[in-house]
Write an enzyme that holds these catalytic residues in place. Structure first.
Site, mmCIF file in Angstrom:
data_model
loop_
_atom_site.group_PDB
_atom_site.id
_atom_site.type_symbol
_atom_site.label_atom_id
_atom_site.label_comp_id
_atom_site.label_asym_id
_atom_site.label_seq_id
_atom_site.Cartn_x
_atom_site.Cartn_y
_atom_site.Cartn_z
ATOM 1 C CB SER A 147 -0.879 0.032 1.263
ATOM 2 O OG SER A 147 -1.503 1.222 1.245
ATOM 3 C CE1 TYR A 160 -3.872 -1.993 5.292
ATOM 4 C CE2 TYR A 160 -3.200 0.368 4.626
ATOM 5 C CZ TYR A 160 -3.688 -0.783 4.283
ATOM 6 O OH TYR A 160 -3.798 -1.311 2.876
#
Length: 265
Positions: A147, A160
């Protein structure tokens, strides 16, 4: 025989969109997720037959679970040409809250250890295939879905961001280890993609992209064997700026960033 792609997290979002893109390109599918019924229902809706695709139930956060699914794939469908470690979770955390330490552990276990456990059972077979001069298959490729959040640590997104930064570094290390053995490692860093994972976000999502559009760009990047790519292109420029932005400006820019929703919210 048509090439085979193995995709985790294939019951929705990016994984499902990738499955459709590969099917449209004539590939056979090995789809993995916890929700097997959802995957099978989707295959039925798409008119994709059992000869073209098989579903395997597994939880990537459980190494034995995903390894068993991989072994079942090898036995039933053969060696994949492409393995895509896509399954992941995104949950906010607060380090001062005791129970959120378990949240971070869960995120790391799924997004990092789950990726390694997905690749692990295929390496021996893919290396053997790459070393076989008579093999009709092209070089095997391992794909890690990371990501753009792994580029810098965003306030309120600690678990995350940390997991995706680890995934990027892990894939980079693996790429160096496997290149001489005939295997490619591709790291893809999506920006904001319209998936169930982003539906709960309560903050602006610039350059929001559909999962189908992402899958189209990802397919081309994997075919080219790129080492690292941010998708979409405008987010790649943002990522480049974030990499070099001095801490004082980065902290000022993101000091009021809304916190990602926590598990109990």
């Amino acid at each position: 025989m048509r090439p085979l792609v193995f995709i985790t997290g294939a019951s929705s979002g990016i994984g499902q969109a990738l499955a459709l893109r590969y099917h449209q390109a004539g590939w056979r599918l090995a789809l993995v997720a916890r929700r097997v019924a959802d995957m099978q229902a989707w295959l039925n809706d798409q008119g994709i037959s059992a000869e073209e695709a098989r579903c395997y139930g597994a939880d990537v956060s459980d190494a034995n679970s995903i390894i068993d699914a991989a072994k079942a794939c090898l036995a039933a469908q053969g060696v994949p040409t492409v393995v895509i470690a896509n399954a992941g979770i995104s949950i906010g955390m607060d380090t001062q809250v005791r129970e959120d330490l378990e949240v971070m552990q869960k995120v790391m276990q799924t997004n990092v250890m789950g990726m390694a456990a997905t690749f692990h059972p295929f390496l021996e077979a893919m290396k053997a295939q790459a070393a076989n001069p008579t093999s009709p298959q092209k070089a095997g490729t391992l794909v890690g879905i990371a990501s753009v959040a792994g580029i810098r640590g965003m306030p309120g997104h600690a678990a995350y961001c940390a997991s995706k930064a680890a995934a990027i570094s892990y894939c980079e290390s693996l790429r160096g280890e496997l290149k001489s053995q005939g295997l490619r490692v591709v790291t893809l860093a999506p920006g904001y993609i319209q998936t169930p994972l982003t539906q709960k976000n309560k903050f602006p999502m610039p350059f929001l992209m559909t999962a189908d559009d992402f899958a189209s760009e990802a397919f081309k990047a994997i075919e080219k064997g790129v080492s690292f790519k941010v998708i979409p292109a405008p987010m790649a420029w943002v990522a480049r700026i974030l990499r070099i932005l001095p801490d004082v400006f980065f902290d000022r820019l993101f000091k009021n960033q809304p916190r990602k929703h926590r598990a109990n919210h």
